[in-house]
Design an enzyme around this catalytic site. Structure first.
Site, PDB file in Angstrom:
ATOM      1  N   ASP A 106       0.853  -1.188   0.000  1.00 52.14           N
ATOM      2  CA  ASP A 106       0.000   0.000   0.000  1.00 52.14           C
ATOM      3  C   ASP A 106       0.893   1.244   0.000  1.00 52.14           C
ATOM      4  O   ASP A 106       1.783   1.372  -0.828  1.00 52.14           O
ATOM      5  CB  ASP A 106      -0.966  -0.060   1.178  1.00 52.14           C
ATOM      6  CG  ASP A 106      -1.966   1.088   1.235  1.00 52.14           C
ATOM      7  OD1 ASP A 106      -2.916   1.093   0.437  1.00 52.14           O
ATOM      8  OD2 ASP A 106      -1.787   1.993   2.069  1.00 52.14           O
ATOM      9  N   HIS A 308      -6.983  -6.232  -1.265  1.00 45.53           N
ATOM     10  CA  HIS A 308      -5.917  -5.256  -1.075  1.00 45.53           C
ATOM     11  C   HIS A 308      -4.880  -5.676  -0.030  1.00 45.53           C
ATOM     12  O   HIS A 308      -3.730  -5.273  -0.109  1.00 45.53           O
ATOM     13  CB  HIS A 308      -6.550  -3.924  -0.658  1.00 45.53           C
ATOM     14  CG  HIS A 308      -5.565  -2.808  -0.543  1.00 45.53           C
ATOM     15  ND1 HIS A 308      -4.814  -2.363  -1.618  1.00 45.53           N
ATOM     16  CD2 HIS A 308      -5.179  -2.047   0.523  1.00 45.53           C
ATOM     17  CE1 HIS A 308      -4.038  -1.364  -1.229  1.00 45.53           C
ATOM     18  NE2 HIS A 308      -4.229  -1.162   0.063  1.00 45.53           N
TER      19      HIS A 308
END
Length: 331
Positions: A106, A308
């Protein structure tokens, strides 16, 4: 501090660039530095410590500035990408090492990619999870995001001083349950990834409903661990991390002269096929980015069904990809 190669994870604080950072470490050998994203902490790498340490590596996961058990500088402009690259670079030396393999997920991925680009003398190799290397290094300018996704796009919503800060800090347990499930490959409609967008008159929390049941990869004990990491900052639990978003335009200004630079060290890219990031970049564009930005790409790994939170949702596959990459670096 002396660590046993296969012993338990040890915790301490290290000061770099005037900021006190919390690190968790295990093992002995070449340094592998793990950089988390939003809204996570060192704990997001919990599954990678033992396997990498047992394979002969010194594994260090840091709570980056503003996050979890680390210090939160007060000024918003203390969270630029150059500050974060400075932290990663200085941390390698503060740990007594000359070089490291960087692994970022991320927001940690732009830190890793940019550090590898600007300081290849310190970086043996770099792995990015979820977020690929970008020509702008970090996210593109907010004006571009507004044009593509509208005013409710989460990166723009996060610009409002104190708003998302208060929402997310109101109930830490609920926030972590919502965000970790809401960005996962198990969320409803995950097979058709869409960006997080807040409709007018609604809150960010409204866009990520709390799940009735956690997915198999996430336990209530995991939620408690994240809550414990963040609790010491009280109502400002997420402000440090949100300040990273509040420097997006500043990053583009500061790094404009470096556009065109590429990652010149060996690299690995890993992402889930249900990642929210895939809603912001087409498969064709991603392929061109990787071809252009990482000429020494070792592998690109796609995780079917993963969202994610790559290293948490698919720990075995991510660890295997990292070990394969490390073996490649070590010949």
């Amino acid at each position: 501090m002396t660590l046993q190669a296969y012993g338990k994870i040890a915790h301490r604080h290290v000061e770099v660039n005037g900021v006190r950072l919390h690190v968790a470490e295990q093992g002995e050998g070449p340094l592998v530095l793990l950089l988390h994203g939003f809204p996570e902490s060192w704990y997001s790498w919990r599954h990678q410590f033992a396997p990498l340490a047992e394979a002969g590596y010194r594994v260090v996961a840091v709570d980056q500035r503003g996050y979890a058990r680390s210090e939160q500088p007060a000024s918003v402009d203390a969270y630029t990408l150059l500050h974060l690259v400075g932290d990663a670079s200085a941390l390698i030396g503060a740990l007594g090492e000359e070089r490291a393999v960087l692994v970022g997920h991320d927001w940690g991925a732009p830190v890793a990619w940019t550090t590898a680009t600007l300081r290849p003398d310190l970086v043996r190799g770099v792995a990015g999870l979820s977020v690929p290397p970008l020509p702008t290094f970090g996210p593109p300018p907010l004006a571009q995001a507004r044009e593509l996704y509208g005013e409710g796009f989460y990166q723009i919503y996060f610009q409002r001083p104190g708003v998302a800060d208060a929402e997310l800090a109101e109930d830490l347990h609920s926030t972590f349950r919502r965000m970790l499930f809401g960005g996962s490959g198990d969320r409803p409609g995950a097979e058709r990834p869409e960006t997080w967008t807040v409709p007018e008159g609604r809150t960010f929390r409204d866009t990520v409903p709390e799940p009735e049941k956690l997915p198999d990869w996430l336990s209530e004990a995991d939620i408690e661990a994240f809550v414990a990491d963040y609790a010491e900052h009280g109502e400002h639990a997420f402000t440090g991390g949100l300040n990273w978003y509040r420097n997006i335009d500043r990053n583009n200004e500061l790094l404009a002269g470096l556009v065109g630079r590429v990652v010149e060290v060996p690299a690995l890219y890993v992402a889930g096929d249900r990642d929210l990031v895939s809603a912001m970049i087409s498969e064709e564009a991603l392929g061109k980015l990787l071809d252009t930005m990482v000429p020494k790409l070792h592998r690109r790994v796609t995780l079917p069904g993963a969202g994610h939170w790559t290293q948490q949702e698919r720990p075995a596959e991510v660890t295997a990809a990292l070990l394969d990459f490390l073996r490649h670096l070590d010949g």
